[in-house]
Design a protein around this motif. Structure first.
Motif, PDB file in Angstrom:
ATOM      1  N   ASP A   1      40.054  43.631  39.380  1.00 62.43           N
ATOM      2  CA  ASP A   1      39.084  42.567  39.637  1.00 62.43           C
ATOM      3  C   ASP A   1      38.753  41.865  38.331  1.00 62.43           C
ATOM      4  O   ASP A   1      38.524  42.514  37.303  1.00 62.43           O
ATOM      5  CB  ASP A   1      37.818  43.143  40.261  1.00 62.43           C
ATOM      6  CG  ASP A   1      38.069  43.742  41.635  1.00 62.43           C
ATOM      7  OD1 ASP A   1      38.986  43.252  42.323  1.00 62.43           O
ATOM      8  OD2 ASP A   1      37.369  44.700  41.992  1.00 62.43           O
ATOM      9  N   SER A   2      38.699  40.550  38.343  1.00 64.39           N
ATOM     10  CA  SER A   2      38.507  39.761  37.130  1.00 64.39           C
ATOM     11  C   SER A   2      37.310  40.236  36.317  1.00 64.39           C
ATOM     12  O   SER A   2      36.181  40.277  36.807  1.00 64.39           O
ATOM     13  CB  SER A   2      38.317  38.288  37.486  1.00 64.39           C
ATOM     14  OG  SER A   2      38.113  37.524  36.319  1.00 64.39           O
ATOM     15  N   GLY A   3      37.567  40.639  35.060  1.00 68.18           N
ATOM     16  CA  GLY A   3      36.510  41.066  34.159  1.00 68.18           C
ATOM     17  C   GLY A   3      36.055  42.497  34.342  1.00 68.18           C
ATOM     18  O   GLY A   3      35.277  43.013  33.530  1.00 68.18           O
TER      19      GLY A   3
ATOM     20  N   ILE B   1      41.681  40.564  28.651  1.00 72.37           N
ATOM     21  CA  ILE B   1      41.796  41.985  28.963  1.00 72.37           C
ATOM     22  C   ILE B   1      40.459  42.656  28.753  1.00 72.37           C
ATOM     23  O   ILE B   1      39.707  42.309  27.829  1.00 72.37           O
ATOM     24  CB  ILE B   1      42.889  42.656  28.089  1.00 72.37           C
ATOM     25  CG1 ILE B   1      43.153  44.098  28.541  1.00 72.37           C
ATOM     26  CG2 ILE B   1      42.526  42.604  26.602  1.00 72.37           C
ATOM     27  CD1 ILE B   1      44.381  44.722  27.897  1.00 72.37           C
ATOM     28  N   ASN B   2      40.154  43.617  29.614  1.00 72.61           N
ATOM     29  CA  ASN B   2      38.950  44.433  29.465  1.00 72.61           C
ATOM     30  C   ASN B   2      39.347  45.895  29.538  1.00 72.61           C
ATOM     31  O   ASN B   2      39.687  46.409  30.607  1.00 72.61           O
ATOM     32  CB  ASN B   2      37.928  44.118  30.558  1.00 72.61           C
ATOM     33  CG  ASN B   2      36.641  44.916  30.378  1.00 72.61           C
ATOM     34  OD1 ASN B   2      36.451  45.574  29.354  1.00 72.61           O
ATOM     35  ND2 ASN B   2      35.751  44.864  31.367  1.00 72.61           N
ATOM     36  N   LEU B   3      39.324  46.552  28.396  1.00 68.80           N
ATOM     37  CA  LEU B   3      39.580  47.991  28.319  1.00 68.80           C
ATOM     38  C   LEU B   3      38.287  48.756  28.042  1.00 68.80           C
ATOM     39  O   LEU B   3      38.326  49.934  27.689  1.00 68.80           O
ATOM     40  CB  LEU B   3      40.614  48.286  27.226  1.00 68.80           C
ATOM     41  CG  LEU B   3      42.015  47.715  27.490  1.00 68.80           C
ATOM     42  CD1 LEU B   3      42.914  47.927  26.271  1.00 68.80           C
ATOM     43  CD2 LEU B   3      42.637  48.352  28.730  1.00 68.80           C
ATOM     44  N   GLY B   4      37.151  48.069  28.205  1.00 66.47           N
ATOM     45  CA  GLY B   4      35.858  48.720  28.024  1.00 66.47           C
ATOM     46  C   GLY B   4      35.376  49.374  29.309  1.00 66.47           C
ATOM     47  O   GLY B   4      36.081  49.412  30.321  1.00 66.47           O
ATOM     48  N   ARG B   5      34.159  49.856  29.274  1.00 67.46           N
ATOM     49  CA  ARG B   5      33.594  50.572  30.425  1.00 67.46           C
ATOM     50  C   ARG B   5      32.643  49.711  31.246  1.00 67.46           C
ATOM     51  O   ARG B   5      32.223  50.119  32.335  1.00 67.46           O
ATOM     52  CB  ARG B   5      32.855  51.821  29.935  1.00 67.46           C
ATOM     53  CG  ARG B   5      33.747  52.822  29.210  1.00 67.46           C
ATOM     54  CD  ARG B   5      34.929  53.255  30.075  1.00 67.46           C
ATOM     55  NE  ARG B   5      35.757  54.263  29.422  1.00 67.46           N
ATOM     56  CZ  ARG B   5      36.899  54.725  29.918  1.00 67.46           C
ATOM     57  NH1 ARG B   5      37.348  54.250  31.072  1.00 67.46           N
ATOM     58  NH2 ARG B   5      37.603  55.635  29.275  1.00 67.46           N
ATOM     59  N   ALA B   6      32.322  48.523  30.746  1.00 63.74           N
ATOM     60  CA  ALA B   6      31.393  47.643  31.465  1.00 63.74           C
ATOM     61  C   ALA B   6      32.112  46.351  31.830  1.00 63.74           C
ATOM     62  O   ALA B   6      33.004  45.900  31.106  1.00 63.74           O
ATOM     63  CB  ALA B   6      30.176  47.326  30.593  1.00 63.74           C
ATOM     64  N   PRO B   7      31.736  45.733  32.947  1.00 61.36           N
ATOM     65  CA  PRO B   7      32.363  44.470  33.320  1.00 61.36           C
ATOM     66  C   PRO B   7      31.975  43.354  32.357  1.00 61.36           C
ATOM     67  O   PRO B   7      30.907  43.378  31.744  1.00 61.36           O
ATOM     68  CB  PRO B   7      31.834  44.213  34.730  1.00 61.36           C
ATOM     69  CG  PRO B   7      30.587  45.012  34.837  1.00 61.36           C
ATOM     70  CD  PRO B   7      30.761  46.203  33.958  1.00 61.36           C
TER      71      PRO B   7
ATOM     72  N   ASP C   1      39.365  47.774  32.887  1.00 61.46           N
ATOM     73  CA  ASP C   1      40.807  47.962  33.065  1.00 61.46           C
ATOM     74  C   ASP C   1      41.457  46.798  33.807  1.00 61.46           C
ATOM     75  O   ASP C   1      42.447  46.974  34.524  1.00 61.46           O
ATOM     76  CB  ASP C   1      41.114  49.279  33.777  1.00 61.46           C
ATOM     77  CG  ASP C   1      40.459  50.470  33.109  1.00 61.46           C
ATOM     78  OD1 ASP C   1      40.271  50.422  31.880  1.00 61.46           O
ATOM     79  OD2 ASP C   1      40.107  51.427  33.811  1.00 61.46           O
ATOM     80  N   SER C   2      40.931  45.600  33.619  1.00 61.27           N
ATOM     81  CA  SER C   2      41.518  44.422  34.255  1.00 61.27           C
ATOM     82  C   SER C   2      42.220  43.557  33.210  1.00 61.27           C
ATOM     83  O   SER C   2      41.963  43.662  32.006  1.00 61.27           O
ATOM     84  CB  SER C   2      40.446  43.609  34.981  1.00 61.27           C
ATOM     85  OG  SER C   2      39.468  43.131  34.071  1.00 61.27           O
ATOM     86  N   PHE C   3      43.076  42.682  33.714  1.00 65.07           N
ATOM     87  CA  PHE C   3      43.870  41.810  32.859  1.00 65.07           C
ATOM     88  C   PHE C   3      44.167  40.532  33.619  1.00 65.07           C
ATOM     89  O   PHE C   3      44.335  40.550  34.848  1.00 65.07           O
ATOM     90  CB  PHE C   3      45.184  42.494  32.466  1.00 65.07           C
ATOM     91  CG  PHE C   3      46.130  41.620  31.693  1.00 65.07           C
ATOM     92  CD1 PHE C   3      46.051  41.523  30.316  1.00 65.07           C
ATOM     93  CD2 PHE C   3      47.102  40.879  32.348  1.00 65.07           C
ATOM     94  CE1 PHE C   3      46.915  40.710  29.602  1.00 65.07           C
ATOM     95  CE2 PHE C   3      47.978  40.063  31.650  1.00 65.07           C
ATOM     96  CZ  PHE C   3      47.883  39.976  30.264  1.00 65.07           C
ATOM     97  N   ALA C   4      44.237  39.427  32.902  1.00 68.38           N
ATOM     98  CA  ALA C   4      44.609  38.156  33.510  1.00 68.38           C
ATOM     99  C   ALA C   4      45.405  37.335  32.520  1.00 68.38           C
ATOM    100  O   ALA C   4      45.152  37.375  31.311  1.00 68.38           O
ATOM    101  CB  ALA C   4      43.364  37.385  33.962  1.00 68.38           C
ATOM    102  N   ALA C   5      46.385  36.599  33.030  1.00 70.03           N
ATOM    103  CA  ALA C   5      47.214  35.728  32.195  1.00 70.03           C
ATOM    104  C   ALA C   5      47.421  34.401  32.899  1.00 70.03           C
ATOM    105  O   ALA C   5      47.600  34.361  34.123  1.00 70.03           O
ATOM    106  CB  ALA C   5      48.564  36.384  31.918  1.00 70.03           C
ATOM    107  N   TRP C   6      47.389  33.307  32.136  1.00 67.91           N
ATOM    108  CA  TRP C   6      47.662  31.979  32.678  1.00 67.91           C
ATOM    109  C   TRP C   6      48.426  31.160  31.654  1.00 67.91           C
ATOM    110  O   TRP C   6      48.428  31.476  30.458  1.00 67.91           O
ATOM    111  CB  TRP C   6      46.370  31.251  33.079  1.00 67.91           C
ATOM    112  CG  TRP C   6      45.341  31.122  31.975  1.00 67.91           C
ATOM    113  CD1 TRP C   6      44.281  31.942  31.747  1.00 67.91           C
ATOM    114  CD2 TRP C   6      45.285  30.116  30.955  1.00 67.91           C
ATOM    115  NE1 TRP C   6      43.568  31.520  30.642  1.00 67.91           N
ATOM    116  CE2 TRP C   6      44.154  30.389  30.149  1.00 67.91           C
ATOM    117  CE3 TRP C   6      46.060  28.998  30.652  1.00 67.91           C
ATOM    118  CZ2 TRP C   6      43.803  29.594  29.050  1.00 67.91           C
ATOM    119  CZ3 TRP C   6      45.714  28.210  29.557  1.00 67.91           C
ATOM    120  CH2 TRP C   6      44.584  28.502  28.787  1.00 67.91           C
ATOM    121  N   ILE C   7      49.092  30.108  32.131  1.00 68.88           N
ATOM    122  CA  ILE C   7      49.800  29.215  31.219  1.00 68.88           C
ATOM    123  C   ILE C   7      49.599  27.786  31.700  1.00 68.88           C
ATOM    124  O   ILE C   7      49.584  27.511  32.905  1.00 68.88           O
ATOM    125  CB  ILE C   7      51.304  29.571  31.135  1.00 68.88           C
ATOM    126  CG1 ILE C   7      51.951  28.840  29.954  1.00 68.88           C
ATOM    127  CG2 ILE C   7      52.041  29.285  32.444  1.00 68.88           C
ATOM    128  CD1 ILE C   7      53.252  29.447  29.500  1.00 68.88           C
TER     129      ILE C   7
END
Length: 565
Positions: free
Chosen positions: A552-554, A530-536, A557-563
């Motif tokens: 968009d990845s990274g 998760i990225n809740l910061g202001r920079a990629p 306000d982006s998020f990614a989940a995998w299993i």
């Protein structure tokens, strides 16, 4: 001796009261002659009388004071009125229910009053079930003064609030929930009593510990057996007579007796060996010892909320100040180890103990609840304090990590309705509560001006209560679908591995950005970024099946989940 009336059969009942400060007590039955109660050992008074379910009764202390039974199951005409004799075996249960595993819990916290009482809550159960909710947690429902209250000012812990319905109305709610496969939990308050309608000190001053105090009133003396039994038997009543699936114990740090807490948990477990009963603490002490096997299932993790609130909103006043520095590192510790404060000084002395040995399922995580919304001066929800993309990313983190999620009513509907602090006090007490509420916020910048504090809603105004009923937000359909999709992913991929899950590391990727991994109990590996910061930032690559990507990845306000199997 046990608190509360006991139905003996043949139209008779036994009444008992612990009144060590009195020499004599009289039982008054509405429409029948009064009966003197016999003194028994250790300050108890007891009497048997001809009385059937529905009979109204009270205890006469002297010519000027008659009081309700402190263990009354039902009241007529408020907490100052008559107690009503109830038969807990009179309801015909429709569902034989043994519960659900704790790992399956997705909890929705609700206030019965603003939803139309027990019947109103029951009407909403199918839609919550369809969305993926598995447990409904009622804010306290015990009797309080007036008709409007959060429930934390209760004075008769055994009686259901008249404004919400009857004891059988509550049983019908639980019964219907079980028929839909839903658990029902109840928030109980064992650390203090409300200010209006509590007469215990008039006949049992020793019920309270004169050397200890809470922020809300006198502390209870659970070291004394009658007081201890009052609360343990209350917990057993809710779980047995109403077949509730679990209890959330409010602010147990204010009880300050871990021996009592442990004894209560063990007695509950022993009394209900064949049911899945779940016990959850609110404990500011961040004490992992209470989460040992055989005691409590989990603790509300305020640290999870506090650090994410700082990151999402930038707020740093009040208790958020302790989470503002190194917020990203604190979030990483929370995801990896549960508690953020594990013995460090949070501004008021050391708090907590190491918790990294506990599995994530011992922690209840939330972005909002009654406290975190309603204790704001204006009751704003998080959706009004941050933007939608950031909120969606944080929600995905909450619902897909292996901690147990708790949602607040209206949250899965994108509600923007405030949830305010409300009471129904009168005269001097109403003035004191209103002014005390406004003084509480005097040290916040937005309310430092007395004129600004005048805009804080009056808790006793009926409109304050009416405004707190959650209404679906303008993007209701989109939020409903979002939550339903996340909970479906959780049910399918995360829940099977929560038992025995453990963190395998959390990496700080940048300001407001982390990547976390867990080895789940079913052998799968779960990864969340998760990225809740202001920079990629650069998210680690997925090592298995991608479950969800937001933004968009990274990117901010982006998020990614995998299993990975």
């Amino acid at each position: 001796m046990h608190w509360g009336p006991e139905i003996l059969g043949d139209g008779r009942a036994r009444f008992a009261l612990w009144a060590p400060d009195r020499d004599g007590i009289t039982l008054e039955l509405d429409g029948a002659p009064s009966l003197p109660m016999a003194a028994a050992a250790n300050g108890w008074f007891v009497v048997e009388a001809q009385a059937a379910p529905g009979a109204r009764y009270r205890f006469r202390l002297d010519a000027d004071l008659a009081v309700a039974d402190p263990a009354s199951r039902r009241q007529a005409d408020g907490v100052h009125g008559w107690s009503v004799l109830c038969d807990p075996a009179g309801y015909s249960w429709q569902n034989d229910w043994q519960g659900r595993p704790w790992e399956e819990a997705v909890i929705l916290e609700v206030h019965a009053g603003v939803l139309g009482g027990f019947a109103g809550v029951a009407e909403r159960l199918p839609e919550w079930r369809d969305q993926g909710i598995t447990a409904v947690q009622l804010m306290p429902i015990n009797a309080f003064a007036g008709t409007r209250n959060w429930g934390y000012d209760g004075v008769l812990p055994y009686a259901v609030a008249e404004a919400y319905g009857s004891p059988d109305d509550l049983r019908a709610l639980v019964d219907r929930a079980h028929g839909l496969g839903l658990m029902v939990f109840l928030d109980v308050v064992y650390n203090h009593f409300g200010p209006d309608g509590n007469y215990l000190s008039a006949y049992a001053a020793g019920f309270f510990d004169e050397h200890a105090h809470t922020p809300w009133g006198g502390a209870v003396a659970v070291s004394k057996d009658p007081v201890r039994r009052f609360f343990i038997d209350n917990a057993l009543m809710w779980l047995s007579d109403y077949r509730l699936d679990g209890l959330r114990f409010d602010a147990v740090h204010a009880i300050a007796d871990n021996g009592f807490l442990d004894d209560m948990a063990r007695e509950i477990r022993a009394a209900l060996p064949n049911r899945q009963t779940h016990l959850v603490l609110e404990n500011e002490n961040n004490d992992p010892d209470r989460l040992a096997p055989g005691l409590y299932d989990a603790q509300w993790n305020d640290d999870f909320h506090n650090v994410l609130h700082v990151i999402l909103t930038g707020e740093q006043e009040g208790y958020y100040k302790s989470f503002a520095d190194n917020a990203t590192e604190r979030l990483a510790r929370c995801l990896a180890e549960g508690f953020i404060y594990q013995g460090e000084d949070g501004g008021h002395g050391p708090r907590g103990k190491p918790s990294g040995h506990l599995s994530p399922g011992h922690f209840v995580s939330f972005l909002q609840n009654h406290d975190q919304v309603g204790n704001r001066a204006l009751g704003e929800r998080l959706i009004s304090l941050t933007d939608a993309d950031r909120l969606r990313a944080a929600t995905a983190l909450q619902l897909l990590c292996p901690q147990i999620p708790l949602l607040f009513m209206g949250e899965p509907e994108g509600s923007t309705t405030p949830f305010l602090f409300f009471t129904d006090f009168h005269d001097e007490l109403a003035d004191a509560v209103r002014e005390g509420r406004r003084k509480e916020f005097a040290h916040f910048a937005a309310f430092s001006d007395p004129a600004a504090r005048e805009g804080i809603p009056d808790p006793n105004d009926g409109m304050t209560f009416a405004r707190s009923a959650p209404e679906p937000g303008p993007d209701n359909a989109a939020w409903r679908a979002f939550y339903a999709d996340l909970l479906a992913l959780r049910s399918r991929h995360v829940v099977p591995g929560i038992a025995g899950a453990r963190s395998t590391g959390v990496e700080v990727l940048g300001d407001g950005a982390v990547a976390a991994r867990w080895l789940l109990g079913d052998g799968c590996t779960l990864g969340l970024s998760i990225n809740l910061g202001r920079a990629p930032v650069t998210f680690p690559g997925a090592e298995g099946r991608v479950l969800l990507e937001l933004g968009d990845s990274g990117a901010p306000d982006s998020f990614a989940a995998w299993i990975a199997k």
